[in-house]
Design an enzyme around this catalytic site. Structure first.
Site, PDB file in Angstrom:
ATOM      1  CB  CYS A 136       4.970  -1.639  -5.457  1.00  0.00           C
ATOM      2  SG  CYS A 136       6.196  -1.485  -6.769  1.00  0.00           S
TER       3      CYS A 136
ATOM      4  CB  CYS B 116      11.782   1.974  -3.349  1.00  0.00           C
ATOM      5  SG  CYS B 116      11.767   0.185  -3.619  1.00  0.00           S
TER       6      CYS B 116
END
Length: 259
Positions: free
Chosen positions: A74, A183
């Site tokens: 992440c 992302c």
């Protein structure tokens, strides 16, 4: 530490499975555990303290499952929490950061776009990365609501198409030749983004580089699983597992858990 211990991977939801796929492709004999903190997704709208707290909780879950290494799959959690995790826990951590460096070094137009979450773009690490390339025009764009739509299983929706057009087209008009996906959810939008940008724009993410770094760290720590038996892969989510199963393409070894 047993070499048969697992590679632990966590993300705020299903996005980090794009990283898991790269790791599993490169290291098929490794056992892995993937943790989707779906209940708290997206991290990109949370405060730094909240992101750190979630990241600590996720790491503790993975260590309790005998993780020998933790991949913070992440970008938001890496930029806001990985330094704290490295201080607190005695295992190697591999984090993610938007692939600004390779894009900036290879750009011919000296204009690159970065599509990322709000927390990533507003982090100090991101700002420092931009300062490292003063001769490159780095155009950040927050991907508002993209993660939510992916988590809801709405990748192929009119709303997704509209948002991507709204976010990507202005960067194209500024003559970018690289678009960085900042992302881990966003690689699942690759084909849609490719349809918006001209063929001269390269779309890059961090998945392959993270897999290679994972292998390197395991080799350096003599922790690589040298068996010739295919690894066991387990997936946990604290939300509804339907979308996770759908994006993985299989339903076995996917569990709902209130961690």
């Amino acid at each position: 530490m047993s070499t048969e211990n697992t590679i632990g991977i966590f993300d705020s939801g299903i996005g980090g499975t794009s990283i898991w796929k790269e790791i599993n492709h490169l290291l098929p004999y490794e056992n892995t555990i993937y943790l989707a903190d779906t209940k708290n997704a997206p991290y990109g709208t949370k405060s730094k303290d909240e992101i750190i707290a979630y990241s600590i909780k996720n790491t503790e879950f993975l260590l309790n499952k005998n993780a020998k290494l933790v991949v913070v799959a992440c970008n938001t959690a890496t930029l806001n929490a990985v330094a704290v995790l490295r201080e607190k826990f005695d295992v190697p951590f591999i984090g993610l950061e938007p692939a600004i460096k390779p894009a900036a070094l290879q750009s011919q137009t000296k204009n690159i776009g970065v599509l990322a979450t709000q927390a990533s773009i507003q982090s100090e690490n991101f700002k420092n990365a931009v300062l490292n390339f003063p001769d490159v025009n780095i155009i950040p764009q927050i991907g508002y609501n993209l993660v939510q739509l992916i988590e809801q299983g709405h990748i192929d929706s009119p709303e997704m198409d509209q948002l991507l057009q709204q976010y990507v087209q202005p960067m194209v008009e500024k003559n970018i030749d690289y678009l960085v996906l900042g992302c881990t959810h966003y690689p699942y939008l690759f084909d849609k983004i490719k349809a918006i940008v001209p063929p001269t724009v390269q779309i890059i993410d961090s998945g392959e580089a993270v897999a290679k770094q994972t292998k390197h760290i395991l080799e350096s720590n003599k922790a690589l699983n040298l068996s010739n038996k295919m690894g066991q892969n387990l997936f946990y989510t604290n939300g509804n597992a339907t979308v996770l199963k759908s994006i993985l393409g299989f339903t076995t070894n996917v569990f709902e858990s209130d961690f």
